[in-house]
Scaffold this active site. Sequence first.
Site, PDB file in Angstrom:
ATOM      1  N   GLY A  42     -10.223  -8.139  10.287  1.00 47.56           N
ATOM      2  CA  GLY A  42      -9.376  -7.744   9.175  1.00 47.56           C
ATOM      3  C   GLY A  42      -8.036  -8.435   9.325  1.00 47.56           C
ATOM      4  N   ARG A 330       3.158  10.704   1.858  1.00 44.97           N
ATOM      5  CA  ARG A 330       1.780  11.091   1.609  1.00 44.97           C
ATOM      6  C   ARG A 330       1.448  12.484   2.133  1.00 44.97           C
ATOM      7  NH1 ARG A 330      -1.314   5.356   2.954  1.00 44.97           N
ATOM      8  NH2 ARG A 330      -0.622   4.291   1.051  1.00 44.97           N
ATOM      9  N   HIS A 401      -7.898   9.348   5.096  1.00 43.94           N
ATOM     10  CA  HIS A 401      -7.605   7.946   4.781  1.00 43.94           C
ATOM     11  C   HIS A 401      -7.286   7.150   6.044  1.00 43.94           C
ATOM     12  CE1 HIS A 401      -6.194   4.473   2.616  1.00 43.94           C
ATOM     13  NE2 HIS A 401      -4.935   4.662   2.964  1.00 43.94           N
ATOM     14  N   ARG A 435       1.912   7.887   8.165  1.00 36.80           N
ATOM     15  CA  ARG A 435       2.230   6.506   7.781  1.00 36.80           C
ATOM     16  C   ARG A 435       2.745   6.463   6.358  1.00 36.80           C
ATOM     17  NH1 ARG A 435      -0.143   2.547   4.912  1.00 36.80           N
ATOM     18  NH2 ARG A 435      -2.189   3.551   4.757  1.00 36.80           N
TER      19      ARG A 435
END
Length: 638
Positions: A42, A330, A401, A435
């Site tokens: 990635g 978040r 997530h 995060r």
Amino acid sequence: MQLDAKIPAGPIQDKWSNYRFDLKLVAPHNRRKFEVIVVGTGLAGAAAAATMGAAGYHVKAFTYHDSTRRAHSIAAQGGINAAKDYHGEGDSIYRLFYDTVKGGDYRSREANVYRLAEVSNAIIDQCVAQGVPFAREYGGLLHNRSFGGAQVSRTFYARGQTGQQLLLGSYQALAKEVGAGTVELHTHAEMLDLVVVDGRAAGIVVRDMETGEIRTHSAHAVILATGGYSNAYYLSTNAMACNGTAAWRAHRKGALFANPSFTQIHPTCIPASDESQSKLTLMSESLRNDGRIWVSKAAGDGRAPGDIPEDERDYYLERRYPAFGNLTPRDVASRAAKVVVDEGKGVGPLRNGVYLDFAEAIGRLGKDVIEARYGNLFEMYERITGDDPYRTPMRIYPAPHYTMGGLWVDYDLMSTIPGLFVAGEANFSDHGANRLGASALMQGLADGYFVLPYTVAGYLAGMLGERPVPTDHPEFEKAAAETRDRLARLLATNGSRTVDWFHRELGKIMIEHCGMARSEEGLRRALAEIPPLREEFHRDVRVLGDNESLNQSLEKAGRVVDFFELAELMCRDALYREESCGGHFRVEHQTPEGEALRNDEDFSHVAAWGWEGEGAEPSLTKEELEFEYVELAQRSYK
């Protein structure tokens, strides 16, 4: 064990430059003598492999995909943070550093976070040079948009496909080195174990996913860039193939696992439609720039959204957090959504969502502007749900997530196993307990392009003249034999239940007891329920097929074995941490307003857990966190 984070002395703005100057170097003519393994391609892995290959090292890169372009980095749609301050809003490296430490609820290491902010601008320059098509303003400057947890616009983006475009940039850099012969690329190769010789990382064991052949590879150093472990929850925003096996197998070989309970629930996911679905779809956080989140003020309101008048709507984020509104971090936005759904105000057929409404933005800016910003996201939403978000509000709800926990690393990004470096989401270092949006791409590229090439070289310089441990060494043969035996046992069980059934049952336990809200009672229940489920798995799982061909059932089975052990450690860590911080919300520890209540006196540290063997209690080592530049304070986004 004593943990040495190797944090450099001196002012924080000088730490990285001074430390980098003091690192040992490997001369260009000596670099080809060193071999480096990179697992995962990635953003972090591809960037590291490409950069070290271009520098002259012999790199062997491994991915379980058929192409590096399939890495899950492509799913990071919204953008990447940097502190360029093109708009004169008062942004700076220090402000990005401050927002990131605060956003992580003061549970990250200051020196690593400042370095991340410091190299952020170079990342943008690198990507522009690669041709990444960032959005631009009429005058030609790169455009920015806002993201949660910040009051400035610092997020660079390419419509709603930023991760994909960045990955194409790193992919072309990697492909160039593959063509030049400096990087040896192994596709459809899954790492199933780490080989440690004389206390150092010496190589890996991989399975050829097409033939089932178990192979070993040696190198002077190993870099893990294998992503996070949210699929421990079964339903998550991660691709179904995402797993924690590489990191977990390294943990079992001696790498400490830090803060495993620090997991993020993303607030803008399409709600689950039924129990049988296999994954959840993320809608980019960038939508919160122009979308307003609301529910009806009345519980059980069955009216269509267009039939609910403005004065009967509760824009609860704007009400509770007026300074940040819909752009709260978040963890805050996710918990607020859970509160209103638990109050019976959920929307949709299953009453398991909240509205994300663009009517006001379309009226103010026009449909063309909204389409230019989010058109591909709107199209994706309509294909999945059948609803047109230009006409009716989206339905969203939080979902597992990102994972902030990961293998413990020092300032060099080296784990507690010398020679094993860990990059991107696989390490714990930069995000604390939460995060901020658009920081994952930033960390992956920072680690790969601008940190590891220096720190890995500093490690390799002390090994000049040494050859990699040969793969016929007894430790390589032992690790390969253990891997074959593990796979054979899975195939021989011949039980009655599928791998997915067990994975789903584990996910139910985890989301119920170690999800958005956690309690001592629930965590103890999870710790009581996971072991018998794991035992039933080993007794009654049915793995179809064989080991001599492409076998997704066998691949999943091995990953779920590791998820069982990892999930237990996640719950144990959450039970140990008697406080609420970021994404870790213990219901026993909250303010009168329902916000996370930290315990800085007892828990201002990294909890790094060690593997002590199957059935044994894990060991705990603490790294105390010191805050010299950001004052510890109760987070407020009001």
